[in-house]
Scaffold this active site. Structure first.
Site, short mmCIF file in Angstrom:
data_model
loop_
_atom_site.label_atom_id
_atom_site.label_comp_id
_atom_site.label_asym_id
_atom_site.label_seq_id
_atom_site.Cartn_x
_atom_site.Cartn_y
_atom_site.Cartn_z
N GLU A 72 47.06 34.10 34.78
CA GLU A 72 46.61 32.74 34.44
C GLU A 72 45.73 32.75 33.18
O GLU A 72 45.82 31.86 32.34
CB GLU A 72 45.85 32.14 35.63
CG GLU A 72 46.75 31.92 36.84
CD GLU A 72 45.96 31.43 38.04
OE1 GLU A 72 45.21 32.24 38.63
OE2 GLU A 72 46.07 30.24 38.38
N ALA A 77 41.99 37.83 40.11
CA ALA A 77 40.66 37.51 40.62
C ALA A 77 40.28 38.62 41.59
O ALA A 77 41.15 39.28 42.18
CB ALA A 77 40.68 36.16 41.31
N GLU A 118 49.78 35.66 44.47
CA GLU A 118 48.84 35.01 45.39
C GLU A 118 49.42 34.68 46.77
O GLU A 118 48.73 34.80 47.79
CB GLU A 118 48.28 33.72 44.77
CG GLU A 118 47.19 33.95 43.74
CD GLU A 118 47.72 34.16 42.33
OE1 GLU A 118 48.94 34.39 42.17
OE2 GLU A 118 46.91 34.09 41.39
N GLY A 124 44.95 35.80 38.65
CA GLY A 124 44.04 35.20 37.67
C GLY A 124 44.18 35.83 36.29
O GLY A 124 43.89 35.18 35.28
N1 COA Z 1 40.64 42.59 43.08
C1 COA Z 1 39.80 43.57 43.46
N2 COA Z 1 40.04 44.87 43.27
C2 COA Z 1 41.20 45.18 42.66
C3 COA Z 1 42.13 44.21 42.25
C4 COA Z 1 41.79 42.86 42.48
N3 COA Z 1 42.60 41.85 42.09
N4 COA Z 1 43.19 44.85 41.69
C5 COA Z 1 42.92 46.17 41.76
N5 COA Z 1 41.73 46.37 42.35
C6 COA Z 1 41.06 47.65 42.60
C7 COA Z 1 41.67 48.39 43.78
O1 COA Z 1 41.16 47.90 45.01
C8 COA Z 1 41.21 49.79 43.48
O2 COA Z 1 39.85 49.90 43.83
P1 COA Z 1 39.33 51.20 44.66
O3 COA Z 1 39.67 52.37 43.76
O4 COA Z 1 37.87 50.97 44.78
O5 COA Z 1 40.09 51.22 45.93
C9 COA Z 1 41.28 49.85 41.96
O6 COA Z 1 41.24 48.51 41.51
C10 COA Z 1 42.56 50.50 41.44
O7 COA Z 1 43.64 49.79 42.02
P2 COA Z 1 44.82 50.52 42.84
O8 COA Z 1 45.40 49.51 43.76
O9 COA Z 1 44.33 51.80 43.43
O10 COA Z 1 45.80 50.84 41.65
P3 COA Z 1 47.40 51.02 41.75
O11 COA Z 1 47.82 51.56 40.44
O12 COA Z 1 47.78 51.74 42.97
O13 COA Z 1 47.95 49.52 41.91
C11 COA Z 1 48.09 47.16 41.40
C12 COA Z 1 47.78 48.57 40.87
C13 COA Z 1 47.74 46.18 40.28
C14 COA Z 1 49.56 47.03 41.75
C15 COA Z 1 47.23 46.89 42.65
O14 COA Z 1 45.88 47.23 42.37
C16 COA Z 1 47.25 45.47 43.10
O15 COA Z 1 48.21 45.02 43.70
N6 COA Z 1 46.15 44.70 42.85
C17 COA Z 1 46.00 43.36 43.32
C18 COA Z 1 46.80 42.42 42.46
C19 COA Z 1 46.67 40.99 42.98
O16 COA Z 1 47.09 40.67 44.08
N7 COA Z 1 46.08 40.12 42.15
C20 COA Z 1 45.94 38.74 42.45
C21 COA Z 1 44.66 38.46 43.11
S1 COA Z 1 44.53 36.73 43.48
#
Ligand code: COA
Length: 261
Positions: A115, A67, A135, A112
């Site tokens: 999920e 999400a 989460e 999400g």
């Molecule tokens: N919501 C909003 N934005 C998200 C996102 C999410 N769940 N997951 C990734 N993004 C965005 C990042 O903020 C980034 O945006 P930006 O370039 O404007 O800063 C872009 O997507 C690329 O992500 P980034 O974190 O730079 O890539 P990465 O390869 O370094 O890391 C992940 C990848 C998936 C490990 C990392 O993005 C992450 O941990 N995301 C969140 C996962 C999460 O907690 N999901 C559950 C949400 S309830």
């Protein structure tokens, strides 16, 4: 077929591919994307050209990275409950979709996104897939049915471990615990997912629908109720042209030609 801002649908040879495309945010689900996914499935419900659905994320990095945390960060008690309930309803409509739905997971399926994959009927993971429910690290819990569905899919102990650690698991581990059905080379993800959908839709359409209904009702029902429903659906299928055709084709040693009636 139809395109909205972040979700596009294409249909080829009776298989619809629904692609979530918000690559700048790793296909994260904001309210607009959720509504577009819901709209895509609503459109496919009565579209006879689509007999199965493959749901995937655009790009090589993510199925869906969760999400949208930017949206979640602004929620209060009321909007938090609403975001969760609406997400649950949309995923429930996918889970109860009468045509087979396959998630093609080629990267991160987190929060999400995990999920969403679990709400699909089958998961094909590429060798680059990563599943996780992170989460609790954000001070919340899975809110789109994940605490319920993951437990049913992989069992209590494994679900508790994944949800409490928030750790990601790779595709092989996901397959080992039953979270992914199969693991395929990344380059073959869409071909293999589509081939699986095509394999499934060689079977009688109404039988597929009734099989899904019986399986998913059974998960939620006591044995007697589940078996009574199975018998009723079995009886319903006995009245279909497809049953007559399927059995006649077997007896006449030819390929069945189903009409979905
Ligand atoms: N919501 C909003 N934005 C998200 C996102 C999410 N769940 N997951 C990734 N993004 C965005 C990042 O903020 C980034 O945006 P930006 O370039 O404007 O800063 C872009 O997507 C690329 O992500 P980034 O974190 O730079 O890539 P990465 O390869 O370094 O890391 C992940 C990848 C998936 C490990 C990392 O993005 C992450 O941990 N995301 C969140 C996962 C999460 O907690 N999901 C559950 C949400 S309830």
């Amino acid at each position: 077929m139809s395109d909205s801002n972040h979700v596009r649908t294409e249909i080829a040879d009776s298989v619809a591919t629904v692609t979530i495309d918000r690559q700048a945010k790793l296909n994260a689900l904001n309210p607009d994307v959720m509504a577009e996914i819901d709209g895509a499935f609503a459109a496919l419900l009565d579209d006879a050209a689509a007999r199965a659905v493959v749901l995937t994320g655009a790009g090589d990095k993510a199925f869906v990275a969760g999400a949208d945390i930017g949206t979640l960060a602004r929620m209060n008690t009321l909007t938090g409950a609403r975001i969760s309930a609406e997400g649950q309803q949309i995923l429930r409509r996918i889970e109860t979709f009468p045509k087979p739905v396959i998630a093609a997971v080629g990267g991160y399926a987190l929060g999400g996104g995990c999920e969403l994959a679990i709400a699909c009927h089958i998961r094909v993971a590429s060798d680059r897939a990563r599943f996780g429910l992170p989460e609790v690290g954000l001070g919340i819990i899975p809110g789109y049915g994940g605490t319920v569905r993951l437990t049913r899919l992989v069992g209590l102990g494994r679900a508790v471990e994944m949800i409490l650690t928030g750790d990601m698991i790779d595709a092989d581990r996901a397959a080992a615990i039953g979270l992914a059905n199969i693991v395929v080379p990344h380059e073959e993800l869409m071909d293999r997912s589509t081939a699986l959908a095509r394999r499934i839709i060689r079977n009688a359409p109404v039988a597929l629908e009734m099989a899904l209904k019986s399986i998913y009702e059974a998960v939620e029902s006591p044995m007697d109720h589940a078996q009574a429903l199975e018998s009723t659906l079995f009886g319903v299928l006995a009245s279909t042209s497809d049953m007559k055709e399927g059995m006649a084709a077997f007896l006449e040693k030819r390929k069945a030609s189903f009409t979905g009636s």
